[in-house]
Every structure is written in structure tokens, then in C-alpha cells.
Design a protein around this motif. Sequence first.
Motif, short mmCIF file in Angstrom:
data_model
loop_
_atom_site.label_atom_id
_atom_site.label_comp_id
_atom_site.label_asym_id
_atom_site.label_seq_id
_atom_site.Cartn_x
_atom_site.Cartn_y
_atom_site.Cartn_z
N VAL A 60 0.84 -1.20 0.00
CA VAL A 60 0.00 0.00 0.00
C VAL A 60 0.87 1.25 0.00
CG1 VAL A 60 -1.71 1.29 1.32
CG2 VAL A 60 -1.94 -1.18 1.07
N MET A 61 1.93 1.25 0.81
CA MET A 61 2.82 2.40 0.85
C MET A 61 3.53 2.60 -0.48
SD MET A 61 4.55 2.01 4.63
CE MET A 61 5.63 3.38 4.31
N LEU A 62 4.04 1.50 -1.05
CA LEU A 62 4.78 1.60 -2.30
C LEU A 62 3.88 2.04 -3.45
CD1 LEU A 62 7.44 1.19 -3.81
CD2 LEU A 62 6.82 -1.21 -4.11
N SER A 63 2.70 1.45 -3.56
CA SER A 63 1.79 1.83 -4.64
C SER A 63 1.28 3.25 -4.48
CB SER A 63 0.62 0.84 -4.70
OG SER A 63 -0.13 0.87 -3.50
N SER A 64 1.01 3.67 -3.24
CA SER A 64 0.52 5.04 -3.03
C SER A 64 1.60 6.07 -3.31
CB SER A 64 0.02 5.19 -1.60
OG SER A 64 -1.04 4.30 -1.32
N SER A 65 2.88 5.70 -3.06
CA SER A 65 3.96 6.65 -3.32
C SER A 65 4.22 6.83 -4.81
CB SER A 65 5.24 6.17 -2.64
OG SER A 65 5.68 4.94 -3.21
N PRO A 68 -0.27 9.75 -8.52
CA PRO A 68 -0.49 11.20 -8.36
C PRO A 68 -1.45 11.46 -7.21
CG PRO A 68 -1.65 10.36 -10.28
CD PRO A 68 -0.80 9.23 -9.78
N LEU A 69 -1.50 12.70 -6.75
CA LEU A 69 -2.27 13.03 -5.56
C LEU A 69 -3.75 12.77 -5.75
CD1 LEU A 69 -2.25 14.19 -2.70
CD2 LEU A 69 -2.46 16.47 -3.70
N GLU A 82 -1.90 5.34 -13.00
CA GLU A 82 -0.75 6.04 -13.56
C GLU A 82 0.41 5.96 -12.59
OE1 GLU A 82 0.55 10.58 -14.90
OE2 GLU A 82 -1.51 10.12 -14.31
N LEU A 83 1.57 5.59 -13.09
CA LEU A 83 2.76 5.51 -12.26
C LEU A 83 3.61 6.75 -12.46
CD1 LEU A 83 3.83 1.76 -12.77
CD2 LEU A 83 2.65 2.77 -10.83
N THR A 84 4.08 7.32 -11.37
CA THR A 84 4.91 8.52 -11.42
C THR A 84 5.88 8.52 -10.25
OG1 THR A 84 4.88 10.94 -11.37
CG2 THR A 84 3.16 9.81 -10.15
N VAL A 85 7.06 9.03 -10.49
CA VAL A 85 8.07 9.17 -9.44
C VAL A 85 8.13 10.62 -8.93
CG1 VAL A 85 9.47 7.26 -10.28
CG2 VAL A 85 9.89 9.57 -11.15
N ARG A 86 7.13 11.41 -9.33
CA ARG A 86 7.11 12.81 -8.91
C ARG A 86 7.07 12.98 -7.39
NH1 ARG A 86 8.81 17.33 -11.46
NH2 ARG A 86 7.93 19.15 -10.39
N PRO A 87 6.33 12.15 -6.64
CA PRO A 87 6.35 12.32 -5.17
C PRO A 87 7.73 12.19 -4.55
CG PRO A 87 4.47 10.99 -5.83
CD PRO A 87 5.30 11.18 -7.04
N TYR A 88 8.58 11.32 -5.10
CA TYR A 88 9.92 11.15 -4.56
C TYR A 88 10.79 12.38 -4.81
CZ TYR A 88 8.93 6.24 -3.66
OH TYR A 88 8.39 5.07 -3.18
N LEU A 89 10.44 13.18 -5.79
CA LEU A 89 11.16 14.42 -6.05
C LEU A 89 10.60 15.59 -5.26
CD1 LEU A 89 11.54 14.10 -9.94
CD2 LEU A 89 13.16 13.40 -8.18
N VAL A 274 -3.72 16.97 2.52
CA VAL A 274 -2.67 16.09 3.02
C VAL A 274 -2.05 15.41 1.80
CG1 VAL A 274 -2.09 14.12 4.47
CG2 VAL A 274 -3.89 15.69 5.20
N TYR A 275 -0.76 15.57 1.64
CA TYR A 275 -0.06 14.98 0.50
C TYR A 275 0.27 13.52 0.83
CZ TYR A 275 0.46 19.90 -0.72
OH TYR A 275 0.21 21.22 -1.00
N TRP A 276 -0.74 12.66 0.65
CA TRP A 276 -0.57 11.27 1.06
C TRP A 276 0.50 10.56 0.24
CZ3 TRP A 276 -2.12 9.93 5.56
CH2 TRP A 276 -3.27 10.49 6.12
N ASN A 277 0.60 10.86 -1.04
CA ASN A 277 1.62 10.20 -1.86
C ASN A 277 3.01 10.60 -1.41
OD1 ASN A 277 1.24 12.84 -2.68
ND2 ASN A 277 1.36 12.39 -4.87
N GLN A 278 3.21 11.86 -1.01
CA GLN A 278 4.51 12.27 -0.50
C GLN A 278 4.78 11.72 0.90
OE1 GLN A 278 5.50 16.43 -1.02
NE2 GLN A 278 4.09 16.65 -2.74
N VAL A 279 3.74 11.57 1.71
CA VAL A 279 3.91 10.97 3.03
C VAL A 279 4.41 9.53 2.89
CG1 VAL A 279 2.70 10.20 5.10
CG2 VAL A 279 2.22 12.45 4.15
N MET A 280 3.79 8.79 1.98
CA MET A 280 4.21 7.40 1.76
C MET A 280 5.63 7.33 1.19
SD MET A 280 1.75 5.75 2.97
CE MET A 280 0.05 6.00 3.42
#
Length: 311
Positions: A60-65, A68-69, A82-89, A274-280
Motif C-alpha cells: 500500500v505504501m509503495l503503490s501510493s507513493s 499522483p495526488l 498512472e505511475l509517477t516518481v514525482r512524489p519522490y522528487l 494532506v499529500y498522502w503520496n509524498q507521506v508514503m
Amino acid sequence: MADTAARAPRPAVRAPRPPVRGRSRSRRGASPTAPPRSFRWARRIFLTALTGFVLLPVYVMLSSSLKPLRDVSGVFRWLPSELTVRPYLDIWRTVPLAHYFVNSLIVAGSATVCSVVIAVFAAYAVSRYRFRGRRVFTVTVLSTQMFPGILFLLPLFLLYVNIGNATGVALYGSRGGLVLTYLTFSLPFSIWMLTGYFASVPRELDEAAYVDGCGALGALLRVVVPAAVPGIVAVGVYAFMTAWGEVLFASVMTNDTTRTLSVGLQGYATQNDVYWNQVMAASLVVSVPVVAGFLLLQRYLVAGLTAGAVK
């Protein structure tokens, strides 16, 4: 003579027996203490279900991270659209995560080093020497683990404030004060654990070191410590993990400059969203040092936790 030999009866040749089918064949290579097949299948099913239960939050953490928001703000979807690495940036720009990361490394590393060094000397003294107050010291160290940590929050806060007003040494809101705070509940366990581990190290090793010309300090550093590496590593891992993920004391004893990761993750929650994708994503990033260290030192940790149990 030849006719007699020719007419002599030949020994009967027995036909090979067919292999026995059924229970005897299935148990031929089995150990007499092997569990029954039903138990093995039940064990496999239970371990598979337990593995899935443990890995489900990680998925759940990996897929939510990687979403997109807009995808994590609504109904949860097992497969991301949709898969994106934007939250990690974005995690490094939304909050000063790098600064919090450095604070956590300094505080957790300092607490680990101080806890290990002090615990080694204290445990060696308790396990090797008989002195007045030894039992009282041991019972006092062990009894501190009976109380919840929140009971020490207000006394430590008042103590740090009064020390700062009287001496000018700023313990409240500083990294040093947070390190001392973490020592109050990691050091007693470290001393208690290393005392049992050092007691399992034969005293003949110390006596051999004395014969070779070493003193008490030389015997400790050259003989006992190398023999107690698994226990020391176990204590270090415990102290680091305790300081790395602690939230209660870090939220009270720090300010904006000395804030650690466990408190800094709250910055991803604002009044509007709450930026849940960035939290994860941030949660996965901050857990990497602990998980990597645990995997690298796993064999030492297991050996250290079990070595003092049986002498």
C-alpha cells in the motif's frame, strides 16, 4: 566327471521383489521425528497468510507513493492508473526533509555511540566485580523499564529549562538535550543486556590477558569486547532504532532547527490538504537506513539476543 557336473542341480534364481507401494514406500526416506503431512501443509498456509499480512502495508505504501495526488485522495485502488516518481522528487521541496534527515542521523548516531560505550564499561564492571551497591544498581537500572516513557517527559522538560536558566546551557531545543533524553531509556536496557552477555564470557579469558601483562582496561578492550561483538551490535541496533523512530520526546524537545524526521513528516499535512503520496514516499525513504542496517547486522543481532540466555 563332466556328466556329474552337468547333471548337478543349479541353484534357483529368485525373481526380484516388486517395490512395496503405499505407506512403507512413502516413509522409507522420512525421518522418524518428521511432522505429519497435514502439519506441514498447515504450516505453509499459515506462513503464507502471515507473509501476505506483513507485506500488505508495504505494498500500500509503495503503490501510493507512485500515484499522483488525485488517485490517493479518493477511493483506494489496488492497481494504480498512472505511475509517477514525482512524489519522490517533491518530498525534498515540500518540507526540508534533508535537514531533518541530518538531524536524525546526528541524534540517533550520537545516542547509539554513547549508549554502547557507557553500557560496555558499566556492564563489564557489574559482571566482573563485586562492590557495595551492585545489586541496588542492577535493580534500579532494570526497574526503569517498568514505567512508560511519558512519565519522564514533564520532569525532563522542567529539568532542561531550569538548567538552561541557571547555567546558560541550552538543553531544551538542542540536539544534545535530545541525545540525553534518548539515553534515559536506551541506556538501562543496554546495560542490563550486556551484563548478561559479559557474564557468559569465561573469566579465564580475563585471567589470560592479565598473565600477558594487560590491565583491566586492556583485558576489556582486547579480549572481552572482541568476544562480545554480537551483543554489542544488538545493543547498538536497539539504541539506533529507538532513537530513529521516536516521536513523543522529539515533538516536545525540539524546535524548527533541531526537528527530526519522525516529527518532520507532519509537515506534509496542511490545513487544506494532506499529500498522502509524498507521506508514503517519505516514509519509505526514511525507513531505508533502519531496514538496511537491520539486514546487514541481522546475524549479529540474533546471536546477541540469544547468547546470554544459556550459559
